[in-house]
Design an enzyme around this catalytic site. Sequence first.
Site, PDB file in Angstrom:
ATOM      1  N   GLU A   1      37.237  45.900  31.536  1.00  0.00           N
ATOM      2  CA  GLU A   1      38.336  45.048  32.008  1.00  0.00           C
ATOM      3  C   GLU A   1      37.982  43.570  31.819  1.00  0.00           C
ATOM      4  O   GLU A   1      38.807  42.767  31.371  1.00  0.00           O
ATOM      5  CB  GLU A   1      38.594  45.344  33.485  1.00  0.00           C
ATOM      6  CG  GLU A   1      39.684  44.494  34.123  1.00  0.00           C
ATOM      7  CD  GLU A   1      39.684  44.629  35.640  1.00  0.00           C
ATOM      8  OE1 GLU A   1      40.135  43.691  36.313  1.00  0.00           O
ATOM      9  OE2 GLU A   1      39.215  45.665  36.150  1.00  0.00           O
TER      10      GLU A   1
ATOM     11  N   ASP B   1      40.200  41.312  29.279  1.00  0.00           N
ATOM     12  CA  ASP B   1      40.894  40.131  29.795  1.00  0.00           C
ATOM     13  C   ASP B   1      40.662  38.928  28.873  1.00  0.00           C
ATOM     14  O   ASP B   1      41.598  38.199  28.536  1.00  0.00           O
ATOM     15  CB  ASP B   1      40.391  39.844  31.214  1.00  0.00           C
ATOM     16  CG  ASP B   1      40.952  38.553  31.785  1.00  0.00           C
ATOM     17  OD1 ASP B   1      42.181  38.451  31.923  1.00  0.00           O
ATOM     18  OD2 ASP B   1      40.165  37.632  32.080  1.00  0.00           O
TER      19      ASP B   1
ATOM     20  N   ASN C   1      44.896  46.453  35.378  1.00  0.00           N
ATOM     21  CA  ASN C   1      43.464  46.361  35.086  1.00  0.00           C
ATOM     22  C   ASN C   1      43.047  47.367  34.019  1.00  0.00           C
ATOM     23  O   ASN C   1      42.221  47.067  33.148  1.00  0.00           O
ATOM     24  CB  ASN C   1      42.653  46.580  36.366  1.00  0.00           C
ATOM     25  CG  ASN C   1      42.849  45.462  37.372  1.00  0.00           C
ATOM     26  OD1 ASN C   1      43.295  44.375  37.022  1.00  0.00           O
ATOM     27  ND2 ASN C   1      42.532  45.724  38.621  1.00  0.00           N
TER      28      ASN C   1
ATOM     29  N   GLU D   1      43.904  46.088  30.592  1.00  0.00           N
ATOM     30  CA  GLU D   1      42.871  45.170  30.083  1.00  0.00           C
ATOM     31  C   GLU D   1      41.644  45.941  29.610  1.00  0.00           C
ATOM     32  O   GLU D   1      41.041  45.593  28.587  1.00  0.00           O
ATOM     33  CB  GLU D   1      42.483  44.174  31.174  1.00  0.00           C
ATOM     34  CG  GLU D   1      43.577  43.169  31.479  1.00  0.00           C
ATOM     35  CD  GLU D   1      43.201  42.188  32.568  1.00  0.00           C
ATOM     36  OE1 GLU D   1      43.776  41.093  32.596  1.00  0.00           O
ATOM     37  OE2 GLU D   1      42.326  42.519  33.406  1.00  0.00           O
TER      38      GLU D   1
END
Length: 230
Positions: free
Chosen positions: A48, A52, A120, A123
Amino acid sequence: MGIFDAEGFSKKLGIPIKNPKLFQEAITHRSYLNEHKGYALVHNERLEFLGDAVLELIVTEYLYSAFPNPEGELTSFRAALVNGEMLAVIAGRIGLGEYLLMSKGEAKDMGRARMWLLANAMESVIGALYLDSGYEVTKEFIAKNILTELPHVIASGSYTDPKSRFQEMAQAKMGITPSYRILRESGPDHDREFVSGVFLGEEFVAEGSGLSKQESQRSAAEVAIAKKGW
């Protein structure tokens, strides 16, 4: 690894998978490990973290190349494309929720906590895709699934922060600056949920929830705009 259908997941993404373990890790929430002590993989938080950054870079690169707008507007466009609510919508469209590995308690939650879990995981999948297939394939995936939302974001004005919108409207219509208060907090430290109320003077207007104080305030502002019909 029978719990993860790599072939089906590959079809959902529309991209061949070389290393299924990467993507199984991407859909593994921390809570799943608490109930499955012998599970061979780790949870998805490192992926994650990577996803991101990759997502933000690709979106930023596109916006910089495609729009002559000033930095502040480009930042707002980007925020609207990479925020939790948008990523949860994209994850739902892809069907990511069908593959998530989580605790029984998390699986029952269909509220905002589930939205953040999906965001999440989205990502994390981007992070796995970057490691598995490289930058260009990831860029194509983001262009197809996320950047296509940009025309709607611009047309609807949703790139503007709801707190800013509500403040401008409240000052223009009533001469009052909104204030926010935390009404409730719940959940463990790693998965805290906040409920904020927005007030115009002493008038309680609306409440909203989120996994951060800021997110709960933005949610409250959005509800307040709808309630006031502004």
